[in-house]
Design an enzyme around this catalytic site. Sequence first.
Site, PDB file in Angstrom:
ATOM      1  N   ARG B  65      -4.534   4.525  -3.531  1.00  0.00           N
ATOM      2  CA  ARG B  65      -4.228   3.611  -4.617  1.00  0.00           C
ATOM      3  C   ARG B  65      -5.321   2.572  -4.828  1.00  0.00           C
ATOM      4  O   ARG B  65      -5.523   2.074  -5.909  1.00  0.00           O
ATOM      5  CB  ARG B  65      -2.963   2.841  -4.244  1.00  0.00           C
ATOM      6  N   ASP B  66      -5.989   2.237  -3.745  1.00  0.00           N
ATOM      7  CA  ASP B  66      -6.899   1.098  -3.807  1.00  0.00           C
ATOM      8  C   ASP B  66      -8.365   1.477  -3.823  1.00  0.00           C
ATOM      9  O   ASP B  66      -9.223   0.630  -3.906  1.00  0.00           O
ATOM     10  CB  ASP B  66      -6.648   0.194  -2.602  1.00  0.00           C
TER      11      ASP B  66
END
Lengths: 569, 109, 485
Positions: B65-66
């Site tokens: 996600r990051d």
Amino acid sequence: MLTGCAISAAVLSLSLLAQQPPPPKETKEPTEKEKEEIDSGIPIASEVVRKACSPCHKIDEKQRMSRISWRRTTPEGWEFTIKRMVELNGLKIEPAEAREVLKYLANNLGLAPEEARAASFEAEKRMIDYKYADKDTNEVCSKCHSMGRVISQRRSKGEWELLVAMHRGYYPLSDFQAFRRGGPPRTEPGPDGRPPDNRHPMDKAIPKLAEDLPLKTPEWSAWSANMRVPKLVGRWTFTGYQPGKGRYYGETVIKPGEKEDEAQTETRYVQVKTGETITRHGRALVYTGFQWRGRSFEGSTDKEGWREVMFLDRNQRELTGRWFTGGYEETGIDVTMARVGSDPMVLGLDRAALQTGGVRTVQIYGANFPADLAAGAIDFGHGVAVKRVVSASPSLVKAEVEVAKDATLGPRDVSVAGVVREGAAMIYDRIDGIKVKPQAGMARVGGINFPKQYQQFEAVAFHNGADGKPDTKDDLNLGPVDVTWSIEEYTATYDDNDKDYVGTLDSNGLFTPNVDGPNVKRRGNANNVGDVWVVATYKTPEGKVLRARAHLLVTMPLYVKFDQPEVSQ
Amino acid sequence: MKHLKSINRKAARIDRQADVVALQQGPPQQAPAPHFPLGCTLIFSPGWEADRNGGTAGLCTPVERDLFDCHAGCFWPAQVPDQLNHAPDWTAKCASAQKDWRKIDLVFP
Amino acid sequence: MSALALGEFHPFRSAGRDFLYLVPSAAVFELDEAASAIVDRLRESSTGTGELVAELSARFPAAELQETVGELLRVRAISVEGVPDEPPPRQMPPENFPLTTMVLNVTNQCNLSCTYCYEYGEDKIVDTENGRKPKFMSEQTARESVDFMLRESGENRMAHLTFFGGETLLNLPVLRFAIAYARERAAAMGKEVDFSLTTNGTLLRPEVIDFLTENRVGVTISIDGPKEMQDQFRVFHNGTGSYDVIAPKIRELLRRHQTRPIGARVTLTSHTLDVRKIFQHLTEEIGFWEVGFAPVTTSPNRKYAIAEEGFDDMLEQFRSLADEFLEFAVENRHHGFSNVKDTLEEIHKGVSKAYPCGAGLGLMGVSTDGDVALCHRFAGSDAHKLGTVRSGIDRLVQIGYLEKHHIADKTDCSQCWARPLCSGGCYHEAYTRYGETAHPNLHYCEWIRGWTDTCLRIYGELAVRNPRYLEQFEEKVAYEASQVN
């Protein structure tokens, strides 16, 4: 992380705004100190280096090249730089030429053995807990990378400054993350009435690094004057230890390579635990007169091979280091090689420890054992009687020994034919406890996009020693024991059930992490990272159950790998 | 002691320095966090491999996600390729990390 | 010189003075102005001793500040930054820890069927209806249990035997037998046994009351409050409320049983959260000497489970009742809110728990067939069995259990200042809530911290306004087990 990034970006822009414009450049005479520093630059005599680097790096009247001449480092350090020049600065260089540049720089702008020793964990890819003595410096550097990269460098003060400038240019966020002080400057004077030290961390680190890791050192002066290509051709004993696999004994034959500083090797060793014989062929280079960088292969199907990083002692009699492989170089053998002469050599036993009471056959590995070895020529000290020699070859003696019930406990030197190996055996009467090694393990999920990082655990048995208390200095290490392994939840977050996802632990203590990527079965589509306890259970012959455990962190892959495997090619 | 007044029994024992255990127990009960070296960055909050407590509970999982943020912001230059210099196109094939994370390459700078 | 930083503690203010509750030593210190100023300054940021003294030198003489820093360092209220503290030794209790309290489940039958009952209700862990456990304990098992208790009590002169159920008075014959037998055996061994029981009050006939009085049996009545609250959950099998049956019996008990104080034990649910009203009813209208409250143990989805707001509400009510307790205590008057008193005693002694309670250590529960479990709440559960009264305690199982539940391994608790007193909370609560006895009871952390803070403030007030009140805790024995929840 999202918040982390957002906040840091905001602060970054603020700090850029707050930054003072650089003062106008003044042309003035260099001070005495600066002159001295310039004078210490190392001339570059190699035509190849001059040709490859001079499009950017100026050559002065004393054959010194800008930047290059004021820095010394390991072969890996130079490789790192050459790659960055190719990647970011448009350097075009053929592989053969690059190898020659690398070799010249590593040999002539390298480290002395005393300097390289402290940083050997970096090249040997060991997971060790290293902390640099100066806290500010440690924080400035290790916020992003290992201190090993730092302590394998020697630079002039100006070069350390430029190195920091390079980081600020290429990785602007490092300014905020590590180099500059957060918060407003302190105004109140210190207790001594002097103004507070408002320097940024980097401004504290640079003078410290220039002082601790300077370009010019007596060690390098002495070594560079004495440095020569070592003569390694001949027979060497091979002693190795690999966690999970145990002891290896054997022999390496070093033959001349294509060039003077290159070598070809054939290593044949026995894994004591299984009796299996392994043969590896390899080749190696020796940089700076003592830094062995090699690669060896087991048979023709072994494409990757194992890398070899070893350190040659000053007398050229012993090579010590690590041979390793794996996606993160986590699998490795601790290796010692010793030159075989005409005298007998004792390398060690097939086991770590001998229990009191009873007769057993032990194997003693070595070299040049006489063919007619008598029991009387083998000595384990008081209380251990060598009953007979079962068999003897030049490299392996099997002897029957009886350890008295009341034999003194503790380490024993073992001598064969007049040659002693200190602390080769441990005498004990019972196992008091076990410990899991390492106490803090780390693995990385992988297997789909990125390699897995495995973690091998071992359970080591202990005797409490004379004081009868565990975890004291006099504990006797009895070597690895076979245990039952299991994984237990380490409760850091409620209900995350890490142990069901992180991976599996086999019966030999080898942890295999789960695959990378999100896992739909986990809450929030999390990936398979987590932390767990690795638990060893051991049942002593007396029926006592001993338990020990270690923490295992199963974490993210690295998406970028700064590695210099080419130094051995 | 002059400036601290022991109130309960434990305090009185500490005052008398008779209670060695109380002193030994000391502050932070928390076990020292395991330290992971070699390129580990434990100092950020959280670190790349481990959070402040040496575990993974405080990491921003799932990491996919990051990745964009780390990449674009050069936040973890030693762990994630940086967009600024080394790998400007690293995530070009990967429109959504959650879905396309398999298309991300390992970068050898 | 390295900077000074704060140690681990919880500060509180009482009677206009500053106190620190130090963690994990559990010591309470009162600070003078200089010490307060230093702590306040360090709460802003770490700083060197020199700077600190310089900053505060306008208010206090430097020598005094230096001395105060020394004292604060000595008690570990502050520390030198960067000097890592030795990890605290993970102290395990000594082997063969003596058994102080045995809780005997003389029956798992009950004539009530309270909806929330952990023995009988929706979250029970032992199948009391269809299980293989006998419904009543036999004389033989009671005899073996008493022998077991006296054997395991080690060097202790005093043993506590608590009867539990089910409804204890349903098995009155065995109860009578056990008391007589324990008396006789203890006397032969030069020991003493203290008896207590918990009952729902429905079977308190006059002859039973006389028996309890004569034998100095401590009695705890499970009761939830006035009629409208009692009858919500504490019902007979046919659903009718039990208040009207028990109220006169309890009054009779309180009138006749004068040898031991009689306590009430209230289970709080989301429907019966009016703490003040319950307290007032049970003390003033019924006449209990003491009232203890405990939130219901349940999985979170039950309708009577107390939700987060409920805990806040309950804390507010506890606080106001505790304030009343304080005013009574300042005047040396008795106040029956036993939750405060119990906590004050622990604070006074500076208890710093490795385990939340004595379960599996000094306290064990015995099921109807003689299986020994962690505590009465687990009695009869094979998964939490520590042995049997016949074969004794399986020490390996016990050690394994103690290793698993040590506070040092409760990561969630490692940063909490209330851990010396809470230590993660009830195993049974955790098991019901999280399916894992070793799990800290995270759902009531805020409540525990709030409540501990309240008790610390009261403790501080008493230390200033009526220190003699606290002297009563000096003499009391280490563990009073007359009340079992």
